[in-house]
Design an enzyme around this catalytic site. Structure first.
Site, PDB file in Angstrom:
ATOM      1  N   GLY A  45       0.818  -1.214   0.000  1.00  0.00           N
ATOM      2  CA  GLY A  45       0.000   0.000   0.000  1.00  0.00           C
ATOM      3  C   GLY A  45       0.847   1.257   0.000  1.00  0.00           C
ATOM      4  O   GLY A  45       1.990   1.261   0.454  1.00  0.00           O
ATOM      5  N   GLY A  46       0.273   2.346  -0.471  1.00  0.00           N
ATOM      6  CA  GLY A  46       0.940   3.648  -0.435  1.00  0.00           C
ATOM      7  C   GLY A  46       0.838   4.368  -1.757  1.00  0.00           C
ATOM      8  O   GLY A  46       0.253   3.867  -2.720  1.00  0.00           O
ATOM      9  N   SER A 100      11.067  -0.136  -4.620  1.00  0.00           N
ATOM     10  CA  SER A 100      10.973   0.268  -6.029  1.00  0.00           C
ATOM     11  C   SER A 100      12.344   0.538  -6.612  1.00  0.00           C
ATOM     12  O   SER A 100      13.285   0.925  -5.897  1.00  0.00           O
ATOM     13  CB  SER A 100      10.128   1.544  -6.122  1.00  0.00           C
ATOM     14  OG  SER A 100      10.201   2.094  -7.425  1.00  0.00           O
ATOM     15  N   HIS A 158      12.971   3.021  -8.019  1.00  0.00           N
ATOM     16  CA  HIS A 158      13.225   4.463  -7.901  1.00  0.00           C
ATOM     17  C   HIS A 158      14.114   4.814  -6.703  1.00  0.00           C
ATOM     18  O   HIS A 158      14.469   5.974  -6.541  1.00  0.00           O
ATOM     19  CB  HIS A 158      11.901   5.228  -7.944  1.00  0.00           C
ATOM     20  CG  HIS A 158      11.246   5.048  -9.279  1.00  0.00           C
ATOM     21  ND1 HIS A 158      11.726   5.655 -10.420  1.00  0.00           N
ATOM     22  CD2 HIS A 158      10.217   4.251  -9.674  1.00  0.00           C
ATOM     23  CE1 HIS A 158      11.006   5.258 -11.460  1.00  0.00           C
ATOM     24  NE2 HIS A 158      10.083   4.411 -11.031  1.00  0.00           N
ATOM     25  N   TYR A 211       9.123  10.081  -3.938  1.00  0.00           N
ATOM     26  CA  TYR A 211       8.609   8.704  -3.889  1.00  0.00           C
ATOM     27  C   TYR A 211       9.759   7.712  -3.676  1.00  0.00           C
ATOM     28  O   TYR A 211       9.693   6.846  -2.784  1.00  0.00           O
ATOM     29  CB  TYR A 211       7.851   8.422  -5.201  1.00  0.00           C
ATOM     30  CG  TYR A 211       7.576   6.962  -5.457  1.00  0.00           C
ATOM     31  CD1 TYR A 211       6.634   6.267  -4.698  1.00  0.00           C
ATOM     32  CD2 TYR A 211       8.249   6.272  -6.463  1.00  0.00           C
ATOM     33  CE1 TYR A 211       6.379   4.924  -4.938  1.00  0.00           C
ATOM     34  CE2 TYR A 211       7.998   4.942  -6.719  1.00  0.00           C
ATOM     35  CZ  TYR A 211       7.069   4.265  -5.944  1.00  0.00           C
ATOM     36  OH  TYR A 211       6.821   2.930  -6.172  1.00  0.00           O
ATOM     37  N   SER A 219       9.121  -2.695 -13.251  1.00  0.00           N
ATOM     38  CA  SER A 219       7.837  -2.248 -13.805  1.00  0.00           C
ATOM     39  C   SER A 219       6.946  -3.477 -13.927  1.00  0.00           C
ATOM     40  O   SER A 219       7.138  -4.283 -14.831  1.00  0.00           O
ATOM     41  CB  SER A 219       8.042  -1.632 -15.188  1.00  0.00           C
ATOM     42  OG  SER A 219       9.041  -0.625 -15.147  1.00  0.00           O
ATOM     43  N   ARG A 252      12.199   1.509 -22.043  1.00  0.00           N
ATOM     44  CA  ARG A 252      12.810   1.343 -20.715  1.00  0.00           C
ATOM     45  C   ARG A 252      12.310   0.073 -20.037  1.00  0.00           C
ATOM     46  O   ARG A 252      13.063  -0.666 -19.419  1.00  0.00           O
ATOM     47  CB  ARG A 252      12.504   2.586 -19.874  1.00  0.00           C
ATOM     48  CG  ARG A 252      12.908   2.450 -18.426  1.00  0.00           C
ATOM     49  CD  ARG A 252      12.570   3.707 -17.622  1.00  0.00           C
ATOM     50  NE  ARG A 252      12.608   3.411 -16.212  1.00  0.00           N
ATOM     51  CZ  ARG A 252      11.590   2.941 -15.513  1.00  0.00           C
ATOM     52  NH1 ARG A 252      10.404   2.726 -16.084  1.00  0.00           N
ATOM     53  NH2 ARG A 252      11.730   2.689 -14.225  1.00  0.00           N
TER      54      ARG A 252
HETATM   55  P1  NAI Z   1      -1.283   1.300  -6.987  1.00  0.00           P
HETATM   56  O1  NAI Z   1      -1.181   2.784  -6.871  1.00  0.00           O
HETATM   57  O2  NAI Z   1      -2.171   0.754  -8.040  1.00  0.00           O
HETATM   58  O3  NAI Z   1      -1.708   0.672  -5.580  1.00  0.00           O
HETATM   59  C1  NAI Z   1      -1.338   1.246  -4.348  1.00  0.00           C
HETATM   60  C2  NAI Z   1      -2.532   1.144  -3.417  1.00  0.00           C
HETATM   61  O4  NAI Z   1      -2.177   1.763  -2.174  1.00  0.00           O
HETATM   62  C3  NAI Z   1      -3.777   1.857  -3.941  1.00  0.00           C
HETATM   63  O5  NAI Z   1      -4.868   0.966  -4.021  1.00  0.00           O
HETATM   64  C4  NAI Z   1      -4.023   2.967  -2.944  1.00  0.00           C
HETATM   65  O6  NAI Z   1      -5.398   3.213  -2.693  1.00  0.00           O
HETATM   66  C5  NAI Z   1      -3.320   2.425  -1.699  1.00  0.00           C
HETATM   67  N1  NAI Z   1      -2.967   3.531  -0.802  1.00  0.00           N
HETATM   68  C6  NAI Z   1      -2.478   4.757  -1.128  1.00  0.00           C
HETATM   69  N2  NAI Z   1      -2.391   5.526  -0.038  1.00  0.00           N
HETATM   70  C7  NAI Z   1      -2.824   4.782   1.008  1.00  0.00           C
HETATM   71  C8  NAI Z   1      -2.992   5.026   2.387  1.00  0.00           C
HETATM   72  N3  NAI Z   1      -2.698   6.216   2.942  1.00  0.00           N
HETATM   73  N4  NAI Z   1      -3.473   4.025   3.158  1.00  0.00           N
HETATM   74  C9  NAI Z   1      -3.790   2.820   2.623  1.00  0.00           C
HETATM   75  N5  NAI Z   1      -3.666   2.528   1.322  1.00  0.00           N
HETATM   76  C10 NAI Z   1      -3.192   3.503   0.523  1.00  0.00           C
HETATM   77  O7  NAI Z   1       0.209   0.759  -7.166  1.00  0.00           O
HETATM   78  P2  NAI Z   1       0.699  -0.666  -7.676  1.00  0.00           P
HETATM   79  O8  NAI Z   1       1.214  -0.524  -9.043  1.00  0.00           O
HETATM   80  O9  NAI Z   1      -0.317  -1.680  -7.374  1.00  0.00           O
HETATM   81  O10 NAI Z   1       1.952  -0.888  -6.721  1.00  0.00           O
HETATM   82  C11 NAI Z   1       1.825  -1.565  -5.481  1.00  0.00           C
HETATM   83  C12 NAI Z   1       3.074  -1.289  -4.651  1.00  0.00           C
HETATM   84  O11 NAI Z   1       4.218  -1.715  -5.380  1.00  0.00           O
HETATM   85  C13 NAI Z   1       3.273   0.191  -4.344  1.00  0.00           C
HETATM   86  O12 NAI Z   1       3.816   0.308  -3.032  1.00  0.00           O
HETATM   87  C14 NAI Z   1       4.310   0.637  -5.360  1.00  0.00           C
HETATM   88  O13 NAI Z   1       5.074   1.698  -4.865  1.00  0.00           O
HETATM   89  C15 NAI Z   1       5.120  -0.642  -5.523  1.00  0.00           C
HETATM   90  N6  NAI Z   1       5.749  -0.715  -6.831  1.00  0.00           N
HETATM   91  C16 NAI Z   1       4.998  -0.978  -7.948  1.00  0.00           C
HETATM   92  C17 NAI Z   1       5.586  -1.064  -9.184  1.00  0.00           C
HETATM   93  C18 NAI Z   1       4.820  -1.436 -10.410  1.00  0.00           C
HETATM   94  O14 NAI Z   1       5.447  -1.530 -11.464  1.00  0.00           O
HETATM   95  N7  NAI Z   1       3.518  -1.671 -10.368  1.00  0.00           N
HETATM   96  C19 NAI Z   1       7.034  -0.807  -9.347  1.00  0.00           C
HETATM   97  C20 NAI Z   1       7.712  -0.530  -8.113  1.00  0.00           C
HETATM   98  C21 NAI Z   1       7.079  -0.500  -6.902  1.00  0.00           C
HETATM   99  C1  15L Z   2       7.185   2.349  -9.681  1.00  0.00           C
HETATM  100  O1  15L Z   2       7.753   2.378  -8.596  1.00  0.00           O
HETATM  101  C2  15L Z   2       5.743   2.670  -9.814  1.00  0.00           C
HETATM  102  O2  15L Z   2       5.011   2.276  -8.692  1.00  0.00           O
HETATM  103  C3  15L Z   2       5.131   2.104 -11.072  1.00  0.00           C
HETATM  104  O3  15L Z   2       3.887   2.739 -11.300  1.00  0.00           O
HETATM  105  C4  15L Z   2       6.041   2.323 -12.281  1.00  0.00           C
HETATM  106  O4  15L Z   2       6.193   3.702 -12.497  1.00  0.00           O
HETATM  107  C5  15L Z   2       7.390   1.693 -12.001  1.00  0.00           C
HETATM  108  O5  15L Z   2       7.937   2.163 -10.782  1.00  0.00           O
HETATM  109  C6  15L Z   2       8.414   1.946 -13.104  1.00  0.00           C
HETATM  110  O6  15L Z   2       9.491   2.438 -12.799  1.00  0.00           O
HETATM  111  O7  15L Z   2       8.116   1.615 -14.254  1.00  0.00           O
END
Ligand code: NAI
Ligand code: 15L
Length: 274
Positions: A81-82, A120, A122, A145, A174, A183
């Site tokens: 989450g976040g 991440s 990042h 971030y 990603s 990328r």
């Molecule tokens: P997303 O943005 O779709 O999901 C994140 C979820 O966290 C959302 O459902 C949002 O409502 C929830 N959230 C945000 N603020 C919150 C709070 N204050 N309290 C509780 N929940 C909260 O992101 P995604 O793509 O599903 O990524 C999941 C995790 O993986 C994140 O932590 C992201 O940083 C990390 N990540 C994802 C990547 C990707 O390629 N999808 C790459 C690198 C890291």
């Molecule tokens: C992340 O950390 C993000 O959560 C995701 O949305 C993409 O931007 C990913 O990195 C990326 O670098 O492609």
């Protein structure tokens, strides 16, 4: 998805934060074999529990008391989450920085011994794309971030050294259904490989705080997972099957961060307050 030779005993109860998000929706399904019950949590609306093997809890990670309650009774935490992309610092602070503290503090108080942290790429985004780095390369966060994820990794080290709570930090590249640009040919992580990585992160003994780059078996990679070899993660997918489709897109200009830095466009986000 590849499974390991060792049969996996399901955990009694796993907590997944960020369950309403892109990855959370995928993991809600793919992690079912690993728990008798999965507690799914998000600040956003979640669809109701499918059956008795799911619990749905709305929780703001910035709220310490709510997170303390959320973690009660779980055996391991998948912290996804976040805020997941770059935003002004103030928006990252509550969800990511206070949020990760609340998660570890709740883990300590409730005796949870294993966390899988969605970090991440990042945290190292300012490395150039022609450099290969590993988990011990100094971090070079590319955004507020990325800084929040870097702080989360430090939190994981501290809670291991001080309290013995083990973490695998997944420096996810990603993770989407397919790579969306050039990328991501290097950074792509398939959902099946992500699930395998989480399985390894949950079940491998004595991980301390392990950092692993979350990438599939892509052809041109920037990250060396030598310090996470004990996880036994062997990616099964590759971005290569999408190459023609991705390379049909126009090439970014030579000075475009998407072409220069591992973190791509995040390296050019902001400033926000001018
Ligand atoms: P997303 O943005 O779709 O999901 C994140 C979820 O966290 C959302 O459902 C949002 O409502 C929830 N959230 C945000 N603020 C919150 C709070 N204050 N309290 C509780 N929940 C909260 O992101 P995604 O793509 O599903 O990524 C999941 C995790 O993986 C994140 O932590 C992201 O940083 C990390 N990540 C994802 C990547 C990707 O390629 N999808 C790459 C690198 C890291
Ligand atoms: C992340 O950390 C993000 O959560 C995701 O949305 C993409 O931007 C990913 O990195 C990326 O670098 O492609």
């Amino acid at each position: 998805m590849t499974t390991t030779a060792t049969p996996r005993t399901p955990f009694n109860r796993l907590l997944l934060t960020g369950a309403a998000g892109g990855l959370g929706k995928v993991l809600r399904e793919s992690l079912r074999p690993y728990a008798k019950v999965i507690r799914l949590s998000d600040i956003a609306d979640l669809s109701p529990a499918l059956d008795a093997r799911e619990e749905v809890v709305t929780c703001d990670l910035a709220d310490k008391q709510d997170v303390l309650q959320l973690v009660d009774g779980v055996d391991a935490i998948l912290h996804f989450g976040g805020v997941s992309v770059e935003h002004p610092f103030e928006q990252i602070l509550g969800a990511n920085i206070c949020g990760v503290f609340h998660i570890y503090e709740a883990a300590r108080r409730h005796g949870v011994k294993r966390v899988v942290f969605a970090s991440s790429n990042h945290v190292i985004g300012f490395y150039p794309q022609d450099e290969v780095i590993d988990a011990r390369s100094p971090r070079r966060p590319d955004s507020y971030y990325g800084l929040s994820k870097s702080y989360g990794e430090d939190m994981a080290t501290f809670y291991f050294d001080r309290y013995g709570i083990e973490t695998v930090s997944l420096r996810i590249g990603s993770s989407f259904p397919e790579p969306q640009n050039r990328r991501m040919m290097s950074t792509w992580l398939s959902f099946a490989d992500l699930t395998q990585l989480i399985e390894r992160a949950l079940y491998t003994p004595n991980v301390g705080h392990t950092v692993v780059y979350g990438m599939s078996d892509n052809k041109e990679v920037w990250w060396d997972n030598r310090y996470a070899a004990h996880l036994g993660y062997v990616a099964q997918d590759s971005s290569e099957v999408f190459r023609d489709k991705v390379e049909a897109q126009p090439m970014p200009a030579a000075d475009d961060p998407a072409r220069i830095y591992q973190g791509g466009a995040f390296c050019a986000a902001g400033p926000f307050d001018d």
